[in-house]
Write a protein that holds these residues in place. Structure first.
Motif, PDB file in Angstrom:
ATOM      1  N   GLY A  10      -2.150   1.781  -9.878  1.00  0.00           N
ATOM      2  CA  GLY A  10      -2.361   2.919 -10.986  1.00  0.00           C
ATOM      3  C   GLY A  10      -3.273   3.987 -10.655  1.00  0.00           C
ATOM      4  N   LEU A  11      -4.456   3.697 -10.071  1.00  0.00           N
ATOM      5  CA  LEU A  11      -5.320   4.650  -9.402  1.00  0.00           C
ATOM      6  C   LEU A  11      -4.569   5.813  -8.858  1.00  0.00           C
ATOM      7  CD1 LEU A  11      -8.505   2.493  -8.906  1.00  0.00           C
ATOM      8  CD2 LEU A  11      -7.902   3.915 -10.979  1.00  0.00           C
ATOM      9  N   PHE A  12      -3.923   5.314  -7.825  1.00  0.00           N
ATOM     10  CA  PHE A  12      -3.131   6.437  -6.865  1.00  0.00           C
ATOM     11  C   PHE A  12      -1.965   7.112  -7.659  1.00  0.00           C
ATOM     12  CE2 PHE A  12      -5.073   4.302  -3.437  1.00  0.00           C
ATOM     13  CZ  PHE A  12      -5.188   5.233  -2.588  1.00  0.00           C
ATOM     14  N   GLU A  13      -1.599   6.653  -8.790  1.00  0.00           N
ATOM     15  CA  GLU A  13      -0.439   7.324  -9.882  1.00  0.00           C
ATOM     16  C   GLU A  13      -1.240   8.337 -10.443  1.00  0.00           C
ATOM     17  OE1 GLU A  13       2.818   6.813 -13.041  1.00  0.00           O
ATOM     18  OE2 GLU A  13       1.388   5.315 -12.838  1.00  0.00           O
ATOM     19  N   ILE A  14      -2.462   8.008 -10.761  1.00  0.00           N
ATOM     20  CA  ILE A  14      -3.539   8.971 -11.489  1.00  0.00           C
ATOM     21  C   ILE A  14      -3.585  10.282 -10.605  1.00  0.00           C
ATOM     22  CG2 ILE A  14      -5.688   9.506 -12.579  1.00  0.00           C
ATOM     23  CD1 ILE A  14      -5.634   6.731 -13.374  1.00  0.00           C
ATOM     24  N   GLY A  15      -3.767   9.734  -9.260  1.00  0.00           N
ATOM     25  CA  GLY A  15      -4.198  10.774  -8.169  1.00  0.00           C
ATOM     26  C   GLY A  15      -2.951  11.795  -8.181  1.00  0.00           C
ATOM     27  N   TRP A  16      -1.865  11.317  -7.918  1.00  0.00           N
ATOM     28  CA  TRP A  16      -0.523  12.249  -7.655  1.00  0.00           C
ATOM     29  C   TRP A  16      -0.213  12.989  -8.898  1.00  0.00           C
ATOM     30  CZ3 TRP A  16       3.904  12.007 -10.164  1.00  0.00           C
ATOM     31  CH2 TRP A  16       4.583  10.846 -10.598  1.00  0.00           C
ATOM     32  N   ILE A  41       1.613   5.951  -1.347  1.00  0.00           N
ATOM     33  CA  ILE A  41       0.752   4.578  -1.497  1.00  0.00           C
ATOM     34  C   ILE A  41       0.966   4.047  -2.763  1.00  0.00           C
ATOM     35  CG2 ILE A  41      -1.733   4.072  -1.647  1.00  0.00           C
ATOM     36  CD1 ILE A  41      -2.184   6.305   0.463  1.00  0.00           C
ATOM     37  N   SER A  42       0.963   4.959  -3.878  1.00  0.00           N
ATOM     38  CA  SER A  42       1.171   4.179  -5.280  1.00  0.00           C
ATOM     39  C   SER A  42       2.450   3.415  -5.285  1.00  0.00           C
ATOM     40  CB  SER A  42       0.979   5.499  -6.345  1.00  0.00           C
ATOM     41  OG  SER A  42       1.535   4.875  -7.687  1.00  0.00           O
ATOM     42  N   ALA A  49       2.767  -5.323  -5.438  1.00  0.00           N
ATOM     43  CA  ALA A  49       2.318  -6.311  -6.703  1.00  0.00           C
ATOM     44  C   ALA A  49       3.589  -6.828  -7.449  1.00  0.00           C
ATOM     45  CB  ALA A  49       1.667  -5.352  -7.657  1.00  0.00           C
ATOM     46  N   LEU A  50       4.614  -6.288  -7.210  1.00  0.00           N
ATOM     47  CA  LEU A  50       5.943  -6.688  -8.016  1.00  0.00           C
ATOM     48  C   LEU A  50       6.546  -7.985  -7.247  1.00  0.00           C
ATOM     49  CD1 LEU A  50       7.624  -3.673  -9.197  1.00  0.00           C
ATOM     50  CD2 LEU A  50       6.121  -5.070 -10.415  1.00  0.00           C
ATOM     51  N   LYS A  51       6.054  -8.130  -5.910  1.00  0.00           N
ATOM     52  CA  LYS A  51       6.417  -9.604  -5.354  1.00  0.00           C
ATOM     53  C   LYS A  51       5.885 -10.859  -6.368  1.00  0.00           C
ATOM     54  CE  LYS A  51       5.849  -9.634  -0.842  1.00  0.00           C
ATOM     55  NZ  LYS A  51       5.228  -9.688   0.375  1.00  0.00           N
ATOM     56  N   VAL A  61       2.446  -1.695 -16.852  1.00  0.00           N
ATOM     57  CA  VAL A  61       0.812  -1.730 -16.633  1.00  0.00           C
ATOM     58  C   VAL A  61       0.816  -0.551 -15.593  1.00  0.00           C
ATOM     59  CG1 VAL A  61      -1.071  -2.632 -15.435  1.00  0.00           C
ATOM     60  CG2 VAL A  61       0.417  -3.802 -17.353  1.00  0.00           C
ATOM     61  N   TRP A  62       1.343  -0.271 -14.592  1.00  0.00           N
ATOM     62  CA  TRP A  62       1.505   0.856 -13.654  1.00  0.00           C
ATOM     63  C   TRP A  62       1.564   2.184 -14.301  1.00  0.00           C
ATOM     64  CZ3 TRP A  62       5.526   3.865 -11.671  1.00  0.00           C
ATOM     65  CH2 TRP A  62       5.321   4.417 -10.322  1.00  0.00           C
ATOM     66  N   THR A  63       2.609   2.274 -15.153  1.00  0.00           N
ATOM     67  CA  THR A  63       2.658   3.610 -15.861  1.00  0.00           C
ATOM     68  C   THR A  63       1.357   3.745 -16.851  1.00  0.00           C
ATOM     69  OG1 THR A  63       4.368   2.635 -17.409  1.00  0.00           O
ATOM     70  CG2 THR A  63       5.248   3.895 -15.428  1.00  0.00           C
ATOM     71  N   GLY A  64       1.064   2.697 -17.512  1.00  0.00           N
ATOM     72  CA  GLY A  64      -0.059   2.722 -18.579  1.00  0.00           C
ATOM     73  C   GLY A  64      -1.272   3.158 -17.882  1.00  0.00           C
ATOM     74  N   ILE A  65      -1.528   2.715 -16.728  1.00  0.00           N
ATOM     75  CA  ILE A  65      -2.736   3.166 -16.190  1.00  0.00           C
ATOM     76  C   ILE A  65      -2.574   4.620 -15.934  1.00  0.00           C
ATOM     77  CG2 ILE A  65      -4.170   2.841 -13.924  1.00  0.00           C
ATOM     78  CD1 ILE A  65      -3.552   0.042 -13.850  1.00  0.00           C
TER      79      ILE A  65
END
Length: 105
Positions: A10-16, A41-42, A49-51, A61-65
């Motif tokens: 999620g943090l890397f999603e914010i980064g991109w 990386i995101s 995580a989805l494993k 949660v990923w998109t929410g973060i």
């Protein structure tokens, strides 16, 4: 460990997402490369995580973060409006993220 990987994703999603603004339509090399790396990386961290996590929970949660972080940084970095309604809606997204975490155990 899956939740830690998801938080990092999620943090890397914010980064991109924020990085897209600095690429100026992918016309600036360094911001474009960093944004692309953040994207890769995101998604890789999300996949790891989805494993262990259900796909619906992990993706939400990923998109929410990413949404919350990007909205808050948009306010801070780019002077986007911080209206009461916007902040309440961001709070609702945070509530949803926490609810999904609590519901998943």
């Amino acid at each position: 460990m899956a939740w830690t990987l998801l938080a990092l994703a999620g943090l890397f999603e914010i980064g991109w997402a924020i990085g897209l603004k600095y690429t100026e339509g992918f016309t600036r090399l360094v911001p474009s490369v960093l944004t692309g790396l953040s994207m890769v990386i995101s998604v890789l961290l999300l996949g790891l995580a989805l494993k262990e996590l259900p796909v619906g929970t992990g993706y939400a949660v990923w998109t929410g973060i990413g949404t919350v972080g990007t909205a808050l940084l948009g306010i801070y970095l780019f002077g986007e409006p911080a209206t009461a309604m916007r902040l309440v809606c961001i709070g609702l997204i945070v509530s949803g993220i926490l609810g999904l975490k609590l519901a998943s155990g």
